[in-house]
Design an enzyme around this catalytic site. Structure first.
Site, PDB file in Angstrom:
ATOM      1  CD  GLU A  55      34.635  24.047 -12.989  1.00 15.76           C
ATOM      2  OE1 GLU A  55      34.081  23.231 -13.759  1.00 15.76           O
ATOM      3  OE2 GLU A  55      35.228  25.069 -13.390  1.00 15.76           O
ATOM      4  CB  CYS A  87      36.156  27.736 -18.977  1.00 15.06           C
ATOM      5  SG  CYS A  87      35.436  29.333 -19.364  1.00 15.06           S
ATOM      6  CG  HIS A 147      32.633  26.650 -15.424  1.00 15.73           C
ATOM      7  ND1 HIS A 147      34.001  26.597 -15.377  1.00 15.73           N
ATOM      8  CD2 HIS A 147      32.326  27.737 -16.165  1.00 15.73           C
ATOM      9  CE1 HIS A 147      34.511  27.612 -16.053  1.00 15.73           C
ATOM     10  NE2 HIS A 147      33.524  28.329 -16.548  1.00 15.73           N
TER      11      HIS A 147
END
Lengths: 744, 233
Positions: free
Chosen positions: B206, B87, B204
């Site tokens: 994560e 990002c 993302h």
């Protein structure tokens, strides 16, 4: 700071009745100031009184009524009166939360007004030592047909997102409504929730004489001067000209301020801390001193400013954002300064605490202010304003209402109406996943966020039904709390406490004051019956333009606790051939229902009454079922009634339903669309129906089998099947289409 | 695997990234302040996390690209060390010219937080060895400026050299403008540098490493990296 004598400046300009009026002070309030200080105030002092005594800061119209709200409970660590409320959730952890309005600024300048609303409430939470873990909001806009509505929706949503997304907190829930009564006065209520350790909560009260007062954060500029006073007046034709009173937000600075504050708190540097929100330096310094029974001396020459030549008046009333005031432990000054410098933030010692309970402000060698600090807050006027009760509305008999459309058509119309249409367009502009703890995303009954690594979780929601509050303030106040409570129970959480954000019109009008008093009484009754205390709140009055007030809107923000976040229930149907069951009593109440408004074109009647004991029985029963994983899906019934709840469950799970007929003693439209309270829809596995019925009987909760999950359509008896794909298109389509259309 | 997560002023997904690294690798990553000049000794993987570095008030990532730590990141990359920017980290890598191209405003001109489907274009890189080529994973995006853009020549080279690692597709792995959430050229969600040791991606992974919070589709990326370094050791 030495004690050499300063002289109070000669009064320039002279205080005239016009100047007093411009400061929003009534002649009798000015008289009180003269009596209090025994002389004419300086212009800076007048500004300070105006800031401290306006409605927004002093709660002068609402105070005597707010005192009646239940605020205690074994879970409560801090009730109303501090920056935010604090409750214990076990394991040495505390939840810190509050909701606050930023209505007037958001109408004048929607992006910045909404953004700084979010910034302000986040600051309230981390000022107390909590790391923000979630935000919510409740937005009320005018009629979609009003030419300004699109612009306001677009700006407010972008502003809420712009601040929260950059700051790095997930915006996990909220509500959006439309009604012509918010034309000219849209509402932006922002709620922040933070997590702290119970033994590391920080408060505003200063202690110790001669302690350094430190200014932290961004520099002071000329923005937002008299913002709080603006928020305490009605709008007229000239509201656009008030744009300079709106502050400008800097979420980047706030993120740095958060990290720096939490770092110095962890290093045990802080005695007291107060954020500079409404009325900036004035309010924060006075509160720190007054709460600690101490005086405060400020030296404005030390205040970091963004521009040269600012006067004492401007500095004391600036509402520049992202600023804090702190009393530091003197031996930790250097350590604290190093941390702030590391984060690139301003750090300046601007004053000290004194023993004499005076609020003294010096600027360029001249004493500009010398006022009794306790009286500034405590002696603010308190009004018991006259209030008249809203006239009771007739109860509408459902048998006297003709159903103008087949029920399938009515359902489609409701599901794509502004209030019930999907708000995905809104919440996809909010980062609702950052921090990686969002268990239930927006779109359900309550959002669920994991607490640290679990297993505990928090359920969060904001609710109110303004049209009920208008028709019957007492029942409407009860209903706002009951619906909040219901939404928390519907995900399996134990409701812990709430924050209230009371938005009303001009309290100097007895009928508006009557709404405020009625709603507070209703809220108090529900809080008491549900053992659901108020721990923080905010009052926003004068929400009217040219004498037309908003619908009374006491927004309730609720926090619930789950022992295991993984056990939370969601609204989505999970499998076909499960039994759909209605919990709670249905009388087919159509008064003030969305069906009556959207399908029949009538906004009238008494709202559904709230039986708080039935509410409690049903909520406790549902929570127990979820805790034992006895139910597969749960949804509360509110706006739009039973069949809207079922449709939302079907869309969320992409599984249809075949519904059985309405009971013979009710009208069909009353049964499907009535908004009787204290009800839920649940699904269970068919083999458990017998045990389920026995449990419901033991709990004293009426149940009715209303259908079975099945296929890809929703079918009401005797009606055409509604394909889920088609229904979804309508439900999801309204808001993007509305926002995408050119302004008319 | 020794990971270092660089923290810039305004980074805000560094905790999410650290959580995922810890969960999958079993090892605490080092959090490295942007003002440092060196990475911790023995760093295997450098991660530039998501956020709004310097508020993104200039072009996204433009100021962070000049932070003191970036010289060390450059050297790490030059030596063949792995670097991943997610990002805002992707935006920083582009501004630092460690990756080609740039991230423009989303075609919708709005911030967008939503789950997307990503097609894994190849599995023979350290970042994707935990997946199969052609596999489709579901991970969230949360950005206002993720619309990947580069000159025609650069895009042509990226495609020809197999440096497009992730692409926005539908759930079946088919390109569809409806699923290209930000309007990126060729639906590009993640790209590699020439040596295939620097990755930038907008979504993302994560945030999808646990079933309780979304799903575990993002886990393969971290598990693959752990396996890569375990094998190298």
């Amino acid at each position: 700071m030495s004690a050499e004598p300063y002289s109070v400046i000669p009064n320039e300009p002279k205080i005239t009745p016009e100047l007093v009026a411009e400061h929003g002070l009534k002649p009798e309030e000015y008289q009180r100031i003269l009596e209090l200080i025994g002389r004419e105030p300086t212009i800076t002092e007048l500004g300070i009184f105006s800031a401290m005594w306006n409605e927004y800061c002093s709660y002068k119209s609402s105070k005597i009524h707010l005192r009646t709200l239940p605020t205690a409970g074994p879970q409560v660590i801090q009730g109303p009166g501090e920056n935010a409320g604090v409750i214990a959730i076990g394991d040495g952890l505390a939840v810190v939360f509050k909701m606050e309005s930023h209505n007037h600024p958001s109408y004048i300048e929607p992006y910045q007004g909404a953004a700084t609303g979010v910034g302000g409430i986040l600051r309230d939470v981390f000022t107390m030592g909590a790391r923000p873990i979630a935000c919510l909001n409740a937005l009320s806009f005018g009629d979609p047909k009003h030419p300004k509505t699109r612009h306001l929706v677009s700006g407010v949503v972008a502003g809420v997102g712009g601040y929260g997304n950059s700051f790095g907190v997930p915006t996990v829930g909220g509500s959006v409504r439309f009604h012509s009564r918010y034309d000219g006065n849209n509402l932006v209520n922002a709620m922040a929730v933070g997590l702290a350790e119970t033994d590391k909560i920080f408060y505003a009260a200063a202690s110790g004489v001669g302690m350094p007062i430190v200014y932290l954060g961004s520099k002071t500029g000329r923005d937002g001067i008299h913002g709080a006073s603006m928020a305490s007046a009605e709008f007229g034709e000239d509201s656009e000209s008030k744009r300079p009173t709106v502050q400008v937000g800097d979420p980047f600075a706030e993120k740095l301020l958060l990290e720096a504050c939490l770092e110095i708190m962890a290093k045990d540097c802080v005695i007291a801390i107060q954020d500079m929100g409404a009325a900036g330096l004035t309010c924060s310094a006075v509160e720190m001193g007054a709460k600690g029974d101490l005086g405060v001396v400020l030296d404005l020459d030390k205040v970091p400013t963004r521009e040269a030549g600012m006067t004492a008046y401007e500095m004391m009333l600036s509402e520049s954002q992202e600023r804090m005031l702190m009393v530091l432990k003197p031996e930790k000054e250097k350590e604290a300064e190093d941390i702030f410098r590391k984060w690139g933030l301003d750090f300046a010692i601007v004053g000290e605490t004194t023993p004499d309970k005076r609020f003294v402000v010096r600027h360029q060698g001249v004493e500009m202010v010398n006022l009794p600090i306790k009286e500034l807050g405590d002696e603010a006027p308190v009004y018991d304003r006259p209030h008249t009760a809203s006239p009771k509305q007739p109860v509408i008999d459902a048998t006297m209402i003709e159903a103008p459309l087949p029920h399938a058509d009515a359902l489609e119309k409701l599901m794509s109406s502004p209030d019930l249409a999907s708000k995905r367009w809104v919440w996809e502009q909010y980062d609702h996943l950052i921090l990686g703890n969002t268990v239930q995303r927006p779109g359900g009954d309550a959002a669920v966020v994991r607490v640290k690594e679990g297993p505990k979780g928090l359920a969060l929601t904001t609710d109110v039904t303004p049209r009920y509050c208008e028709a019957d303030p007492f029942e409407g106040g009860k209903q706002a709390v009951a619906e909040t409570w219901r939404n928390l129970c519907a995900v399996g959480a134990k409701p812990m406490a709430l924050t209230d954000n009371l938005n009303f019109g001009n309290p100097e009008r007895p009928e508006i004051m009557g709404q405020l008093v009625g709603c507070i009484q209703g809220i108090a009754a529900a809080c008491k019956a549900l053992e659901f205390p108020v721990v923080s709140g905010n009052v926003s009055l004068y929400n009217e333009t040219n004498g037309r007030a908003i619908l009374p809107t006491p927004t309730i923000g609720g926090v619930g606790l789950l022992d295991d976040f993984a056990m939370s229930a969601s609204i989505a149907f999970k499998a076909a051939d499960e039994m759909i069951i209605l919990l709670g009593e249905t009388r087919g109440w159509l008064g003030q229902s969305l069906y009556l408004r959207e399908v029949c074109g009538r906004e009238e009647g008494a709202p559904p009454p709230v039986d708080l004991m039935a509410e409690r029985r049903a909520g406790d029963f549902v929570r127990g079922l979820i805790g034992q994983q006895f139910v597969t899906a749960v949804h509360d019934i509110s706006d739009g009634g039973l069949v809207v709840a079922v449709a939302e469950m079907a869309l969320a799970g992409n599984i249809g339903a075949r519904l059985y007929g309405a009971p013979a003693f009710l009208t069909e439209h009353g049964f499907w669309f009535g908004e009787d309270q204290a009800r839920y829809v649940v699904t269970i596995k068919p083999e458990q129906s017998h045990e389920f019925a026995e449990r419901a009987k033991a709990a004293g909760v009426p149940i009715r089998r209303i259908g079975v999950t099945h296929g890809n359509a929703l079918t009401l008896p005797g009606e055409r099947p509604i394909l889920l794909d088609a229904l979804r298109e309508k439900h999801e389509g309204w808001l993007p289409a509305y926002m995408g259309a050119a302004a008319s | 695997m020794k990971a270092a997560v660089v923290v810039f002023p305004g980074s805000n997904r560094e905790r999410d990234m650290a959580h995922a690294l810890r969960l999958v690798s079993g090892r605490e990553p080092a959090m490295v302040w942007h003002g440092e000049r060196d990475l911790p000794a023995g760093t295997d993987l450098v991660v530039l996390p998501g956020g709004f570095s310097y508020g993104d008030y200039l072009r996204c990532g433009a100021i962070a690209a000049h932070a003191p730590i970036m010289e060390a990141v450059r050297i790490h990359a030059r030596k063949g060390g792995l670097v991943m920017g997610v990002c805002n980290g992707f935006q920083i890598l582009c501004e630092a010219e460690l990756l080609p191209g740039i991230l423009l405003r989303n075609a919708s001109v709005k911030f967008l937080c939503r789950d997307v489907h990503l097609k894994i274009e190849r599995s023979d890189t350290p970042f994707t060895r935990g997946y199969n080529a052609g596999q489709v994973i579901r991970v969230p995006v949360a950005h206002g400026e993720g619309n990947y853009f580069a000159s025609e020549g650069t895009i042509g080279r990226l495609e020809a050299e197999g440096r497009v690692l992730f692409r926005y597709t539908d759930a079946e792995g088919k390109r569809d403008p409806k699923w290209n959430v930000n309007g990126a050229t060729n639906a590009i969600a993640g790209v590699l540098n020439e040596k295939l040791n620097v990755l930038g991606l907008m979504p993302h992974p994560e945030n999808h490493v646990e079933n309780a919070v979304g799903c575990t589709d993002g886990r393969g990326l971290f598990a693959g990296l752990v396996a890569h370094f375990a094998q190298a050791a």
